[in-house]
Design a protein around this motif. Structure first.
Motif, short mmCIF file in Angstrom:
data_model
loop_
_atom_site.label_atom_id
_atom_site.label_comp_id
_atom_site.label_asym_id
_atom_site.label_seq_id
_atom_site.Cartn_x
_atom_site.Cartn_y
_atom_site.Cartn_z
N ARG A 129 -0.58 6.38 -8.86
CA ARG A 129 -0.26 5.14 -9.58
C ARG A 129 0.52 5.45 -10.85
O ARG A 129 1.47 4.75 -11.19
CB ARG A 129 -1.53 4.36 -9.88
CG ARG A 129 -1.29 3.01 -10.54
CD ARG A 129 -2.59 2.25 -10.76
NE ARG A 129 -3.17 1.81 -9.49
CZ ARG A 129 -2.86 0.67 -8.90
NH1 ARG A 129 -1.96 -0.14 -9.46
NH2 ARG A 129 -3.45 0.32 -7.78
N PHE A 155 -3.06 2.13 -3.99
CA PHE A 155 -2.72 3.51 -3.67
C PHE A 155 -3.90 4.07 -2.89
O PHE A 155 -5.03 4.10 -3.39
CB PHE A 155 -2.46 4.31 -4.95
CG PHE A 155 -1.18 3.90 -5.63
CD1 PHE A 155 -0.03 4.65 -5.44
CD2 PHE A 155 -1.13 2.78 -6.43
CE1 PHE A 155 1.16 4.28 -6.05
CE2 PHE A 155 0.05 2.40 -7.05
CZ PHE A 155 1.20 3.15 -6.87
N THR A 156 -3.65 4.49 -1.66
CA THR A 156 -4.76 4.75 -0.75
C THR A 156 -4.47 5.92 0.19
O THR A 156 -3.31 6.23 0.47
CB THR A 156 -5.06 3.49 0.10
OG1 THR A 156 -6.13 3.76 1.00
CG2 THR A 156 -3.84 3.06 0.90
N TRP A 178 0.85 -1.20 0.00
CA TRP A 178 0.00 0.00 0.00
C TRP A 178 0.88 1.24 0.00
O TRP A 178 1.88 1.33 0.69
CB TRP A 178 -0.98 0.01 1.18
CG TRP A 178 -0.36 -0.08 2.54
CD1 TRP A 178 -0.03 -1.20 3.24
CD2 TRP A 178 -0.01 1.03 3.38
NE1 TRP A 178 0.51 -0.86 4.45
CE2 TRP A 178 0.54 0.49 4.57
CE3 TRP A 178 -0.11 2.41 3.25
CZ2 TRP A 178 0.99 1.28 5.61
CZ3 TRP A 178 0.35 3.21 4.29
CH2 TRP A 178 0.89 2.65 5.46
N THR A 237 -7.97 -0.01 3.86
CA THR A 237 -7.40 -0.84 2.80
C THR A 237 -7.09 -2.24 3.31
O THR A 237 -7.41 -3.25 2.67
CB THR A 237 -6.12 -0.20 2.24
OG1 THR A 237 -6.47 1.05 1.64
CG2 THR A 237 -5.46 -1.09 1.21
N SER A 252 -4.70 12.31 -6.24
CA SER A 252 -5.64 11.21 -6.45
C SER A 252 -4.86 9.90 -6.54
O SER A 252 -3.70 9.88 -6.95
CB SER A 252 -6.43 11.41 -7.74
OG SER A 252 -5.61 11.20 -8.87
N PRO A 253 -5.49 8.77 -6.16
CA PRO A 253 -4.82 7.47 -6.31
C PRO A 253 -4.36 7.21 -7.74
O PRO A 253 -3.30 6.63 -7.95
CB PRO A 253 -5.91 6.49 -5.86
CG PRO A 253 -6.74 7.27 -4.90
CD PRO A 253 -6.77 8.66 -5.45
N VAL A 277 -1.30 7.94 -0.18
CA VAL A 277 -1.52 9.03 -1.13
C VAL A 277 -1.90 10.30 -0.37
O VAL A 277 -2.84 10.29 0.43
CB VAL A 277 -2.64 8.66 -2.12
CG1 VAL A 277 -2.92 9.81 -3.08
CG2 VAL A 277 -2.28 7.40 -2.89
#
Length: 255
Positions: A54, A85-86, A41, A92, A49-50, A44
């Motif tokens: 990414r 990506f969190t 993980w 998560t 934004s995720p 972010v």
């Protein structure tokens, strides 16, 4: 047609990217009899934004996750990788543990070899999930397993053995753990967490069962947090099957 062997128990191992804490080689070997769900993980920031994260870091993160997966595969483990990506680590871990049907989650710690495993029991309600997991973890038949029940209220040692320890031991034996490898103990204590910490000092790994209705609370709730901060061995939290089903149902409804 020959029956397929049962699938091994599964454990979620999370890695914080891009700088994951190294997992000891001995711990990788200890978990090699399980199906390992390796969750990488990447935290972010709020303003990112995720998808943006990414695009920017995805290739590097994938390489790191693949390198960690190879260590488990070389040790003989079946490995599934997930890269997320969190902005919410706990959510998560909870979500992926349900999506991948993980039986347990790992809180890493140092270990040299698996000789003694401590299994604290509040009752027998979680033993159905704990027993097969411990059997898979200790499948080479060399590790001793200590079942520890902390007496509650006016509970007696005899009642503890009859109502908790012996039924739990029978579950363990039925799952494949040799009777000679089981040690049954009950103790009176003012602080269950302190008692578990004390006993953990004589063991190589601790297996806890869920005691709360949420993976988030189990991993980061009061008692596990106290234990994690004081115990210098890996801790595995075995998830409650009914809880996982409820979470999966809620996730489906949310979709």
């Amino acid at each position: 047609m020959m029956d397929l062997p049962p699938a091994p128990s599964s454990i979620l191992v999370d890695l914080e990217l891009p700088e994951p804490a190294p997992l000891p080689s001995a711990l990788v070997r200890v978990l090699s009899s399980l199906r390992v769900v390796l969750l990488g993980w990447f935290s972010v920031p709020e303003q990112t934004s995720p998808a943006q994260a990414r695009d920017q870091f995805g290739a590097e993160a994938e390489n790191m996750l693949d390198a960690a997966a190879r260590r488990f595969e070389e040790a003989g483990a079946e490995v599934t990788t997930r890269l997320v990506f969190t902005g919410d680590e706990l959510d998560t871990i909870s979500r992926v543990s349900v999506e991948e049907s993980c039986d347990a989650v790992l809180i890493p710690g140092p270990v040299e070899q698996l000789r003694r495993v401590l299994v604290p029991l509040r009752g027998i309600q979680n033993v159905r999930e704990i027993a097969p997991f411990v059997a898979d973890l200790c499948q080479d038949g060399t590790a001793r397993v200590t079942l520890l029940h902390i007496l509650e209220g006016d509970e007696t040692t005899a009642a503890s053995r009859e109502d908790v320890l012996e039924p739990a031991a029978e579950r363990m034996r039925s799952a494949g753990i040799g009777a000679g490898l089981l040690e049954l103990n009950s103790v009176a204590a003012d602080s269950p967490a302190d008692t578990i910490v004390e006993w953990a000092g004589e063991h190589d790994l601790v297996v806890l069962g869920e005691t709360q209705p949420s993976v988030r609370e189990v991993l980061f709730g009061t008692m596990p947090e106290q234990i994690v901060e004081a115990v210098n061995v890996p801790i595995i939290v075995v998830r409650h099957g009914e809880e996982a089903a409820e979470m999966a149902e809620r996730a489906t409804q949310a979709d």
